[in-house]
Scaffold this active site. Structure first.
Site, mmCIF file in Angstrom:
data_model
loop_
_atom_site.group_PDB
_atom_site.id
_atom_site.type_symbol
_atom_site.label_atom_id
_atom_site.label_comp_id
_atom_site.label_asym_id
_atom_site.label_seq_id
_atom_site.Cartn_x
_atom_site.Cartn_y
_atom_site.Cartn_z
ATOM 1 N N PHE A 1 47.261 63.966 69.323
ATOM 2 C CA PHE A 1 45.989 63.584 68.691
ATOM 3 C C PHE A 1 45.561 62.269 69.318
ATOM 4 C CE2 PHE A 1 43.846 62.965 64.261
ATOM 5 C CZ PHE A 1 42.606 63.039 64.876
ATOM 6 N N GLY B 1 58.649 66.087 66.211
ATOM 7 C CA GLY B 1 59.923 65.660 65.653
ATOM 8 C C GLY B 1 60.804 66.762 65.128
ATOM 9 N N GLY C 1 62.118 69.368 66.956
ATOM 10 C CA GLY C 1 63.055 69.899 67.931
ATOM 11 C C GLY C 1 64.449 69.336 67.761
ATOM 12 N N CYS D 1 64.754 66.162 69.721
ATOM 13 C CA CYS D 1 63.647 65.219 69.565
ATOM 14 C C CYS D 1 63.968 64.232 68.447
ATOM 15 C CB CYS D 1 62.357 65.966 69.246
ATOM 16 S SG CYS D 1 60.923 64.888 69.025
ATOM 17 N N ASP E 1 55.976 74.729 67.943
ATOM 18 C CA ASP E 1 56.934 74.093 68.848
ATOM 19 C C ASP E 1 57.913 73.241 68.051
ATOM 20 O OD1 ASP E 1 58.297 72.712 70.788
ATOM 21 O OD2 ASP E 1 56.590 71.536 71.466
ATOM 22 N N GLY E 2 59.157 73.704 67.948
ATOM 23 C CA GLY E 2 60.192 72.906 67.294
ATOM 24 C C GLY E 2 60.703 73.516 66.003
ATOM 25 N N GLY F 1 62.941 75.745 73.312
ATOM 26 C CA GLY F 1 63.733 74.983 74.266
ATOM 27 C C GLY F 1 65.205 75.316 74.141
ATOM 28 N N ARG F 2 65.752 75.053 72.969
ATOM 29 C CA ARG F 2 67.170 75.310 72.714
ATOM 30 C C ARG F 2 67.526 76.762 72.966
ATOM 31 N NH1 ARG F 2 70.361 77.246 68.715
ATOM 32 N NH2 ARG F 2 72.338 76.186 68.308
ATOM 33 N N GLY G 1 66.164 66.439 75.981
ATOM 34 C CA GLY G 1 64.750 66.376 75.638
ATOM 35 C C GLY G 1 63.941 65.672 76.706
ATOM 36 N N ARG H 1 58.568 60.425 87.671
ATOM 37 C CA ARG H 1 57.924 61.552 87.009
ATOM 38 C C ARG H 1 56.743 61.123 86.148
ATOM 39 N NH1 ARG H 1 61.801 65.211 83.763
ATOM 40 N NH2 ARG H 1 60.023 66.598 83.918
#
Length: 241
Positions: A10, A58, A60, A63, A102-103, A125-126, A152, A163
């Site tokens: 945001f 938060g 994940g 995360c 996501d998460g 992800g995991r 992460g 990066r």
């Protein structure tokens, strides 16, 4: 396709990037934005021109944004607010902007729950880190258990000046860890999809839209997960989906 992935989507910076890509490339490039956890954030990015919006801060397993910054929200609560906002935006503008959850997904059942809340698709992800196809090496844990490394994007291992162009990190928003090795991706995905289809059928649905409308989401207490049969009657637990 481009995906903007931030611990705080945001942001005026994401808004400007989405607008720039849309003006420069039109519809030839699809762009996703996020992450956000409320209707304001969703509408902000959808109005900028995002093709899909990622939900979750938060949640994940690797995360730690909530611990470090105090920023985030429970994944179910975030979806419960954003999914109606997505539908209202579609009704108002005629443009359906899909939501990616996501998460917060550890077990296959969590995928079904996220979809039942109304998510259009999921970021995992995991789940994928466990398989042969992930780039991390296999290592031996205590007791000879086979593990794979997992970290992460906000960890010092992933973030560096080359990066991100940010120089030294002041603090981390992600950690390093390990997940249990699970074999080949194809074998596991086959089982996962079978579970999700079975859950959807149990709820009387054959499409994700029907699933969102027919699934009954029931809050449960932590006590229901206690395995001691003396404390919890395993045959009398509330149904999650």
């Amino acid at each position: 396709m481009l995906c903007l992935d931030s611990s705080d989507g945001f942001s005026v910076w994401q808004h400007r990037v989405v607008e720039f890509v849309r003006e420069r490339y039109g519809d030839s490039v699809r762009i996703g934005a996020g992450n956000v956890v409320d209707a304001r954030g969703f509408n902000y990015l959808a109005e900028a021109g995002a093709d899909f919006v990622k939900v979750g801060i938060g949640g994940g397993s690797i995360c730690i944004t909530r611990d470090q910054k105090g920023i985030g929200r429970g994944q179910a609560t975030a979806l419960a607010e954003i999914v109606p906002a997505r539908d209202a935006y579609a009704e108002k503008t005629g443009m359906y902007v899909p939501v990616c959850s996501d998460g917060g997904i550890i077990h296959d059942s969590h995928m079904a729950i996220a979809l039942a809340f109304g998510a259009d698709f999921l970021m995992l992800g995991r789940y994928f880190a466990r398989f042969d196809e992930s780039p991390a090496p296999k290592v031996r844990g205590t007791g000879g258990q086979v593990l794979k490394e997992y970290w992460g994007e906000g960890s010092s291992r992933a973030r560096n000046a080359a990066r991100y162009g940010q120089g030294d990190m002041v603090f981390e928003e992600g950690v390093d860890g390990y997940v249990n090795y699970a074999g080949a991706l194809a074998d596991n995905v086959k089982v996962t999809l079978a579970k999700i289809r079975s859950t959807m059928i149990s709820c009387g649905s054959t499409t994700l839209r029907q699933f969102h409308e027919t699934a009954i989401l029931e809050p449960v207490s932590q006590q229901t997960f206690v395995q001691n049969s003396e404390e919890v009657d395993r045959n009398d637990r509330p149904t999650v989906v």
